[in-house]
Design a protein around this motif. Structure first.
Motif, PDB file in Angstrom:
ATOM      1  N   MET A  26     -27.954 -50.644 -65.100  1.00  0.00           N
ATOM      2  CA  MET A  26     -28.982 -51.291 -64.289  1.00  0.00           C
ATOM      3  C   MET A  26     -28.766 -51.008 -62.804  1.00  0.00           C
ATOM      4  O   MET A  26     -29.717 -51.017 -62.037  1.00  0.00           O
ATOM      5  N   THR A  27     -27.522 -50.782 -62.411  1.00  0.00           N
ATOM      6  CA  THR A  27     -27.275 -50.473 -61.006  1.00  0.00           C
ATOM      7  C   THR A  27     -27.945 -49.170 -60.620  1.00  0.00           C
ATOM      8  O   THR A  27     -28.538 -49.066 -59.539  1.00  0.00           O
ATOM      9  N   THR A  28     -27.895 -48.172 -61.499  1.00  0.00           N
ATOM     10  CA  THR A  28     -28.562 -46.906 -61.215  1.00  0.00           C
ATOM     11  C   THR A  28     -30.063 -47.115 -61.076  1.00  0.00           C
ATOM     12  O   THR A  28     -30.689 -46.558 -60.172  1.00  0.00           O
ATOM     13  N   LYS A  29     -30.640 -47.929 -61.937  1.00  0.00           N
ATOM     14  CA  LYS A  29     -32.080 -48.203 -61.861  1.00  0.00           C
ATOM     15  C   LYS A  29     -32.412 -48.948 -60.569  1.00  0.00           C
ATOM     16  O   LYS A  29     -33.418 -48.677 -59.931  1.00  0.00           O
ATOM     17  N   THR A  30     -31.557 -49.864 -60.154  1.00  0.00           N
ATOM     18  CA  THR A  30     -31.769 -50.581 -58.897  1.00  0.00           C
ATOM     19  C   THR A  30     -31.672 -49.627 -57.712  1.00  0.00           C
ATOM     20  O   THR A  30     -32.476 -49.697 -56.780  1.00  0.00           O
ATOM     21  N   LEU A  31     -30.695 -48.718 -57.735  1.00  0.00           N
ATOM     22  CA  LEU A  31     -30.574 -47.744 -56.654  1.00  0.00           C
ATOM     23  C   LEU A  31     -31.788 -46.828 -56.595  1.00  0.00           C
ATOM     24  O   LEU A  31     -32.199 -46.391 -55.528  1.00  0.00           O
ATOM     25  N   TRP A  32     -32.359 -46.540 -57.756  1.00  0.00           N
ATOM     26  CA  TRP A  32     -33.482 -45.617 -57.820  1.00  0.00           C
ATOM     27  C   TRP A  32     -34.808 -46.292 -57.481  1.00  0.00           C
ATOM     28  O   TRP A  32     -35.616 -45.760 -56.733  1.00  0.00           O
ATOM     29  N   GLN A  33     -35.032 -47.485 -58.009  1.00  0.00           N
ATOM     30  CA  GLN A  33     -36.343 -48.109 -57.888  1.00  0.00           C
ATOM     31  C   GLN A  33     -36.381 -49.353 -57.010  1.00  0.00           C
ATOM     32  O   GLN A  33     -37.457 -49.833 -56.693  1.00  0.00           O
ATOM     33  N   GLY A  34     -35.256 -49.872 -56.599  1.00  0.00           N
ATOM     34  CA  GLY A  34     -35.239 -51.176 -55.958  1.00  0.00           C
ATOM     35  C   GLY A  34     -35.592 -51.208 -54.487  1.00  0.00           C
ATOM     36  O   GLY A  34     -35.695 -52.280 -53.911  1.00  0.00           O
ATOM     37  N   TRP A  35     -35.762 -50.070 -53.844  1.00  0.00           N
ATOM     38  CA  TRP A  35     -35.933 -50.032 -52.389  1.00  0.00           C
ATOM     39  C   TRP A  35     -37.383 -49.904 -51.932  1.00  0.00           C
ATOM     40  O   TRP A  35     -37.645 -49.909 -50.734  1.00  0.00           O
ATOM     41  N   VAL A  65     -24.861 -56.088 -54.483  1.00  0.00           N
ATOM     42  CA  VAL A  65     -23.621 -56.835 -54.223  1.00  0.00           C
ATOM     43  C   VAL A  65     -23.244 -57.662 -55.452  1.00  0.00           C
ATOM     44  O   VAL A  65     -22.070 -57.715 -55.840  1.00  0.00           O
ATOM     45  N   SER A  66     -24.224 -58.284 -56.091  1.00  0.00           N
ATOM     46  CA  SER A  66     -23.969 -59.062 -57.301  1.00  0.00           C
ATOM     47  C   SER A  66     -23.400 -58.165 -58.404  1.00  0.00           C
ATOM     48  O   SER A  66     -22.448 -58.538 -59.090  1.00  0.00           O
ATOM     49  N   ASN A  67     -23.974 -56.977 -58.575  1.00  0.00           N
ATOM     50  CA  ASN A  67     -23.467 -56.038 -59.573  1.00  0.00           C
ATOM     51  C   ASN A  67     -22.039 -55.607 -59.249  1.00  0.00           C
ATOM     52  O   ASN A  67     -21.205 -55.472 -60.141  1.00  0.00           O
ATOM     53  N   LEU A  68     -21.759 -55.376 -57.981  1.00  0.00           N
ATOM     54  CA  LEU A  68     -20.418 -54.969 -57.573  1.00  0.00           C
ATOM     55  C   LEU A  68     -19.395 -56.061 -57.865  1.00  0.00           C
ATOM     56  O   LEU A  68     -18.307 -55.792 -58.377  1.00  0.00           O
ATOM     57  N   LEU A  69     -19.744 -57.310 -57.563  1.00  0.00           N
ATOM     58  CA  LEU A  69     -18.833 -58.424 -57.834  1.00  0.00           C
ATOM     59  C   LEU A  69     -18.589 -58.592 -59.335  1.00  0.00           C
ATOM     60  O   LEU A  69     -17.451 -58.819 -59.762  1.00  0.00           O
TER      61      LEU A  69
END
Length: 83
Positions: free
Chosen positions: A1-10, A25-29
């Motif tokens: 999901m982090t990859t999808k957030t990096l791709w589509q979240g901005w 940040v939540s995913n990293l924690l």
């Protein structure tokens, strides 16, 4: 999901400022907590699910550079215009 957030979240103004940075940040924690757990023990008779490629080896993760570069350019323009 982090990859999808990096791709589509901005791509929205609200998500650029509020949603995506908090999600990352939540995913990293959560990832840091998971790394502290003991390795998984295979259960007899069940196949272990493959982890997949690391995030930085997935091409969609690099699409996140586009809005970050855009934000840096806008910030640089605002700072130089104020001088």
């Amino acid at each position: 999901m982090t990859t999808k957030t990096l791709w589509q979240g901005w791509w929205g103004v609200g998500s650029l400022v509020f949603g995506t940075p908090f999600a990352l940040v939540s995913n990293l924690l959560a990832y840091r907590k998971l790394r502290q757990l003991q390795p998984a023990v295979p259960v007899h008779g069940r196949r272990q699910v493959p982890l997949g490629k690391p995030i930085l080896r997935r091409p969609p993760a690099y699409v996140a550079l586009i809005p970050l570069i855009w934000a840096a350019v806008v910030l640089a323009h605002v700072v130089t215009s104020a001088l």
